[in-house]
Design a protein around this motif. Structure first.
Motif, PDB file in Angstrom:
ATOM      1  N   ARG A 153       0.813  -1.222   0.000  1.00  0.00           N
ATOM      2  CA  ARG A 153       0.000   0.000   0.000  1.00  0.00           C
ATOM      3  C   ARG A 153       0.842   1.266   0.000  1.00  0.00           C
ATOM      4  O   ARG A 153       0.541   2.224  -0.692  1.00  0.00           O
ATOM      5  CB  ARG A 153      -0.940   0.009   1.204  1.00  0.00           C
ATOM      6  CG  ARG A 153      -2.114  -0.932   1.051  1.00  0.00           C
ATOM      7  CD  ARG A 153      -3.024  -0.871   2.235  1.00  0.00           C
ATOM      8  NE  ARG A 153      -2.288  -1.450   3.375  1.00  0.00           N
ATOM      9  CZ  ARG A 153      -2.491  -1.157   4.634  1.00  0.00           C
ATOM     10  NH1 ARG A 153      -3.393  -0.284   4.966  1.00  0.00           N
ATOM     11  NH2 ARG A 153      -1.791  -1.726   5.589  1.00  0.00           N
ATOM     12  N   ASP A 154       1.873   1.288   0.840  1.00  0.00           N
ATOM     13  CA  ASP A 154       2.693   2.489   0.958  1.00  0.00           C
ATOM     14  C   ASP A 154       4.073   2.128   1.484  1.00  0.00           C
ATOM     15  O   ASP A 154       4.383   0.952   1.676  1.00  0.00           O
ATOM     16  CB  ASP A 154       2.016   3.529   1.861  1.00  0.00           C
ATOM     17  CG  ASP A 154       1.672   2.981   3.238  1.00  0.00           C
ATOM     18  OD1 ASP A 154       2.385   2.076   3.728  1.00  0.00           O
ATOM     19  OD2 ASP A 154       0.683   3.454   3.829  1.00  0.00           O
ATOM     20  N   ALA A 155       4.874   3.148   1.744  1.00  0.00           N
ATOM     21  CA  ALA A 155       6.259   2.918   2.178  1.00  0.00           C
ATOM     22  C   ALA A 155       6.339   2.168   3.501  1.00  0.00           C
ATOM     23  O   ALA A 155       7.320   1.467   3.761  1.00  0.00           O
ATOM     24  CB  ALA A 155       6.986   4.256   2.291  1.00  0.00           C
ATOM     25  N   TYR A 156       5.314   2.282   4.331  1.00  0.00           N
ATOM     26  CA  TYR A 156       5.344   1.598   5.625  1.00  0.00           C
ATOM     27  C   TYR A 156       5.191   0.080   5.487  1.00  0.00           C
ATOM     28  O   TYR A 156       5.597  -0.679   6.355  1.00  0.00           O
ATOM     29  CB  TYR A 156       4.267   2.155   6.549  1.00  0.00           C
ATOM     30  CG  TYR A 156       4.500   3.608   6.875  1.00  0.00           C
ATOM     31  CD1 TYR A 156       5.545   3.996   7.711  1.00  0.00           C
ATOM     32  CD2 TYR A 156       3.712   4.603   6.303  1.00  0.00           C
ATOM     33  CE1 TYR A 156       5.789   5.333   7.997  1.00  0.00           C
ATOM     34  CE2 TYR A 156       3.935   5.946   6.582  1.00  0.00           C
ATOM     35  CZ  TYR A 156       4.981   6.295   7.421  1.00  0.00           C
ATOM     36  OH  TYR A 156       5.216   7.620   7.688  1.00  0.00           O
ATOM     37  N   ASP A 157       4.596  -0.373   4.379  1.00  0.00           N
ATOM     38  CA  ASP A 157       4.439  -1.804   4.133  1.00  0.00           C
ATOM     39  C   ASP A 157       5.640  -2.411   3.417  1.00  0.00           C
ATOM     40  O   ASP A 157       5.722  -3.618   3.264  1.00  0.00           O
ATOM     41  CB  ASP A 157       3.195  -2.063   3.261  1.00  0.00           C
ATOM     42  CG  ASP A 157       1.909  -1.788   4.001  1.00  0.00           C
ATOM     43  OD1 ASP A 157       1.910  -1.819   5.243  1.00  0.00           O
ATOM     44  OD2 ASP A 157       0.898  -1.526   3.327  1.00  0.00           O
ATOM     45  N   TRP A 158       6.542  -1.575   2.949  1.00  0.00           N
ATOM     46  CA  TRP A 158       7.650  -2.019   2.103  1.00  0.00           C
ATOM     47  C   TRP A 158       8.810  -2.547   2.928  1.00  0.00           C
ATOM     48  O   TRP A 158       9.183  -1.992   3.956  1.00  0.00           O
ATOM     49  CB  TRP A 158       8.132  -0.853   1.239  1.00  0.00           C
ATOM     50  CG  TRP A 158       9.423  -1.129   0.540  1.00  0.00           C
ATOM     51  CD1 TRP A 158      10.648  -0.606   0.855  1.00  0.00           C
ATOM     52  CD2 TRP A 158       9.642  -1.990  -0.575  1.00  0.00           C
ATOM     53  NE1 TRP A 158      11.596  -1.091  -0.004  1.00  0.00           N
ATOM     54  CE2 TRP A 158      11.007  -1.948  -0.889  1.00  0.00           C
ATOM     55  CE3 TRP A 158       8.803  -2.806  -1.332  1.00  0.00           C
ATOM     56  CZ2 TRP A 158      11.556  -2.675  -1.937  1.00  0.00           C
ATOM     57  CZ3 TRP A 158       9.355  -3.528  -2.372  1.00  0.00           C
ATOM     58  CH2 TRP A 158      10.720  -3.445  -2.666  1.00  0.00           C
ATOM     59  N   GLN A 159       9.380  -3.639   2.456  1.00  0.00           N
ATOM     60  CA  GLN A 159      10.655  -4.144   2.958  1.00  0.00           C
ATOM     61  C   GLN A 159      11.560  -4.365   1.760  1.00  0.00           C
ATOM     62  O   GLN A 159      11.109  -4.912   0.750  1.00  0.00           O
ATOM     63  CB  GLN A 159      10.481  -5.469   3.688  1.00  0.00           C
ATOM     64  CG  GLN A 159      10.075  -5.331   5.110  1.00  0.00           C
ATOM     65  CD  GLN A 159      10.388  -6.606   5.867  1.00  0.00           C
ATOM     66  OE1 GLN A 159      10.926  -7.568   5.322  1.00  0.00           O
ATOM     67  NE2 GLN A 159      10.049  -6.613   7.136  1.00  0.00           N
TER      68      GLN A 159
END
Length: 147
Positions: free
Chosen positions: A82-88
């Motif tokens: 969804r956004d940068a917070y969900d990204w690894q």
């Protein structure tokens, strides 16, 4: 003093690497990496230019950050996150195995022939390095013998 000069400077052998920026030299970094999804471990060789070892590491970190940002934007556009917070990031560095200055094509070939081929195929990315010295060029990816 001409007599002592050969004793204090190492004369390069082989095909010299092209000049990039003043006071910068070529470095080859071998790293152990891990794919976060598959947990597969591998080794990768990369070339950077920098005046010293610490700057070479900093340039590699900056290149990694830019790559991660591009991959994150693509994943968001595809709807994978969804956004940068969900990204690894896709992979993570486990260790730097070697970080050595190189002066010739033969020195690179001894470490990673695929890296040398990549550099040769693209005229050593000289213009790219001059525009953005904090970049890295990746070469071969190899299995990790410790995994």
């Amino acid at each position: 003093m001409k007599f002592f000069r050969p004793f204090f400077t190492r004369r390069p052998t082989g095909t010299l690497l092209p000049d990039t920026l003043p006071n910068h030299r070529w470095w080859v970094i071998e790293r152990r990496m891990e794919n976060r999804q598959s947990e597969e471990r591998f080794r990768i060789f990369e070339a950077v230019i920098a005046p010293d070892k610490a700057t070479a590491r900093a340039h590699l970190a900056a290149a990694d950050a830019r790559l991660d940002a591009v991959l994150m934007k693509q994943a968001i556009r595809r709807g994978d996150v969804r956004d940068a917070y969900d990204w690894q990031p896709v992979s993570r560095e486990l260790a730097v195995l070697t970080l050595v200055p190189v002066r010739s094509e033969e020195e690179i070939a001894a470490l990673d022939p695929a890296l040398l081929q990549m550099l040769q195929d693209h005229a050593f990315f000289v213009a790219d390095f001059q525009d953005s010295p904090d970049m890295a060029v990746g070469g071969g990816v190899y299995p990790d013998p410790l995994h």
